[in-house]
Every structure is written in C-alpha cells, then in structure tokens.
Design an enzyme around this catalytic site. Structure first.
Site, mmCIF file in Angstrom:
data_model
loop_
_atom_site.group_PDB
_atom_site.id
_atom_site.type_symbol
_atom_site.label_atom_id
_atom_site.label_comp_id
_atom_site.label_asym_id
_atom_site.label_seq_id
_atom_site.Cartn_x
_atom_site.Cartn_y
_atom_site.Cartn_z
ATOM 1 N N LYS A 42 -8.467 -5.625 12.228
ATOM 2 C CA LYS A 42 -7.342 -4.935 12.850
ATOM 3 C C LYS A 42 -7.049 -5.493 14.246
ATOM 4 C CE LYS A 42 -6.376 -2.073 9.494
ATOM 5 N NZ LYS A 42 -5.109 -2.196 8.739
ATOM 6 N N GLY A 52 0.833 -1.198 0.000
ATOM 7 C CA GLY A 52 0.000 0.000 0.000
ATOM 8 C C GLY A 52 0.869 1.250 0.000
ATOM 9 N N GLY A 53 1.992 1.182 -0.703
ATOM 10 C CA GLY A 53 3.010 2.214 -0.579
ATOM 11 C C GLY A 53 2.987 3.302 -1.621
ATOM 12 N N TYR A 70 -13.907 -4.212 9.634
ATOM 13 C CA TYR A 70 -12.646 -3.489 9.741
ATOM 14 C C TYR A 70 -12.043 -3.645 11.135
ATOM 15 C CZ TYR A 70 -9.304 0.352 9.269
ATOM 16 O OH TYR A 70 -8.152 1.105 9.225
ATOM 17 N N ASP A 119 -0.678 -8.263 -5.162
ATOM 18 C CA ASP A 119 -2.011 -8.445 -4.593
ATOM 19 C C ASP A 119 -1.812 -9.200 -3.294
ATOM 20 O OD1 ASP A 119 -4.571 -9.052 -3.833
ATOM 21 O OD2 ASP A 119 -5.097 -10.187 -5.632
ATOM 22 N N VAL A 120 -1.919 -8.509 -2.159
ATOM 23 C CA VAL A 120 -1.607 -9.157 -0.887
ATOM 24 C C VAL A 120 -2.602 -10.254 -0.534
ATOM 25 C CG1 VAL A 120 -0.405 -7.138 0.026
ATOM 26 C CG2 VAL A 120 -2.853 -7.437 0.505
ATOM 27 N N ALA A 141 -12.630 -5.941 13.414
ATOM 28 C CA ALA A 141 -12.228 -7.327 13.678
ATOM 29 C C ALA A 141 -10.913 -7.655 12.981
ATOM 30 C CB ALA A 141 -13.322 -8.287 13.212
ATOM 31 N N ASN A 187 1.093 -2.338 5.151
ATOM 32 C CA ASN A 187 0.194 -1.195 5.259
ATOM 33 C C ASN A 187 -1.058 -1.339 4.397
ATOM 34 O OD1 ASN A 187 -0.491 1.771 5.685
ATOM 35 N ND2 ASN A 187 -0.105 1.766 3.485
ATOM 36 N N ARG A 209 0.405 5.581 -2.143
ATOM 37 C CA ARG A 209 -0.443 6.744 -1.859
ATOM 38 C C ARG A 209 -0.726 6.820 -0.367
ATOM 39 N NH1 ARG A 209 -6.058 5.198 -1.715
ATOM 40 N NH2 ARG A 209 -6.339 2.985 -2.162
#
Length: 237
Positions: A146, A3-4, A142, A50-51, A144, A77, A6
């Site tokens: 995290k 996610g690097g 979301y 694609d993680v 759950a 991230n 933006r």
C-alpha cells in the site's frame, strides 16, 4: 471498479450508481450484486478479471470499450492481505499481496490510459489503507504494497496530468466491512484497535464511497496526486 462485487468495492459501486454513473464491477468471479442488477438495469455490469494478469486486465478494458465506448473513471480496489512476520512469511504470500495490490493497479492504470485519452481525460482512484503509513507486526507485505501504491499514484498523477487524467488515492482506516470483519469478531483484537480510533468507531463503507465520488466529480477537479485519509482520525503506536 475492481474488487467491485462485495465489501467496500460494492459500496463504492452503489454510490456511483446513485450518481447516475454506469458501473462495471470487475472481480475474479462473477457473482450477483445484492439486488443492484434489478434496481439499476443496464447501468451496472459484472465482468471477470484477474488483476494479477496483464492479459486479463487488457481484455477487460477491451470488453468495456466495445460495450460502452469509453472509460471515464477507474477505481482500483482489488486487494488482498496475508499476515506473517517477515522471517516466517511465505514467499508465495508476499508475491500474491504485491501482485494484487500493486502490480494489479499498475496493469489497470496502464491499460486504462488509452481509453481515457480517447475520452479526453479521466480519473484514477487507487484504494490504499491506513497501514500504508503505520507499522504493525505481521503486516509487512500488506503495508509495503500500500505504501508503494501511494507513490505509484503520485507518479501517475505527474505523468498523466497532461493527458487530462487525474490520479489520487484513498487510504481508509478501519471500515465496517471486508478486512475489518475478523477484527470485529475477535474481542481481544477489537479492543486493541478500538483504542486507536479517535472518533470512537470504525467507518462505514458509505463514508469511503462518498470520498471516491468526490474525487471523481467536478468538485475534485483540482485534486491530483493526493492521498486522502478517510479514517476519522487514527492513532497508532
């Protein structure tokens, strides 16, 4: 840095580059890095990943190792949020959030471990959120994801310590980028959540980035299995 390309990921990538690190910004789509390419030359590179796919993450690590020969720091991230109360939440949205936020970090950790072992150790930094420990209607998926990510980080810290790998988490509060932008643009929501900000303002991406640099640095060498809240003080009800 997943996610690097933006938002918060780009801010953290910039902070690491300013510390003379070489940074791979990984995302689903390769996009220009707002001028970072020109300023930092060969020390910054964009790769697609694609993680949610184990094969994609494994391929990313292989490409990075071929290009640079080592991986010292992983920042997981990449994340998504899909709102919806439990009774109405679409099953595909639940899966997307858990697959991206939790399973994605698992894949990244799993496939970076051999790279870090070869380098004699490393640092894993997972990006959680203030909502990992605070309840908000419509945020079940979301929150759950995290909360689980934080426990995964603690488990990683215990299992990987003897390999010289430290694993920690950063849990930002409201930050002036990314997922905060819809709140910033909605006066009703903004006024509701501004009351929870003890410091009276949202954080800046650079403030979260500074925490990531600390955890990756020598000064953070005795911090392991920790969830660092970077939120200026965050009330909740």
């Amino acid at each position: 840095m997943t996610g690097g390309t933006r938002g918060l990921g780009l801010a953290m990538a910039t902070a690491f580059l300013d510390e003379d690190a070489t940074v791979v910004c990984a995302a689903r789509r390769a996009v220009p890095l707002a001028g970072l390419d020109g300023r930092h030359g060969d020390r910054v590179r964009v790769e697609t990943v694609d993680v949610c796919s184990a094969d994609s993450v494994r391929s990313l690590m292989e490409r990075v190792m071929r290009r640079f020969g080592r991986v010292d720091i992983l920042v997981s991230n990449a994340g998504v949020s899909r709102s919806g109360k439990i009774a109405d939440l679409a099953e595909r949205d639940w899966r997307e959030v858990l697959d991206t936020n939790l399973t994605g970090a698992f894949y990244c950790t799993k496939y970076v471990v051999p790279c870090m072992e070869a380098a004699g150790g490393g640092r894993i930094i997972n990006i959680s959120a203030g909502m990992s420990s605070r309840v908000a209607p419509g945020a079940a998926a979301y929150s759950a994801s995290k909360a689980a990510l934080e426990m995964f980080t603690r488990a990683s810290a215990v299992e990987l310590a003897k390999k010289g790998i430290l694993a920690n988490c950063i849990a930002p509060g409201f930050v002036n980028t990314g997922m905060y932008e819809p709140l910033r643009d909605d006066e009703r929501l903004r006024s509701r959540y501004e009351r929870t900000m003890v410091s009276g303002r949202p954080g800046e991406p650079s403030e979260v980035a500074a925490a990531a640099v600390f955890l990756a640095s020598g000064e953070g060498s005795y911090v392991n299995g920790h969830v660092l809240e970077v939120n200026g003080g965050l009330l909740w009800s």
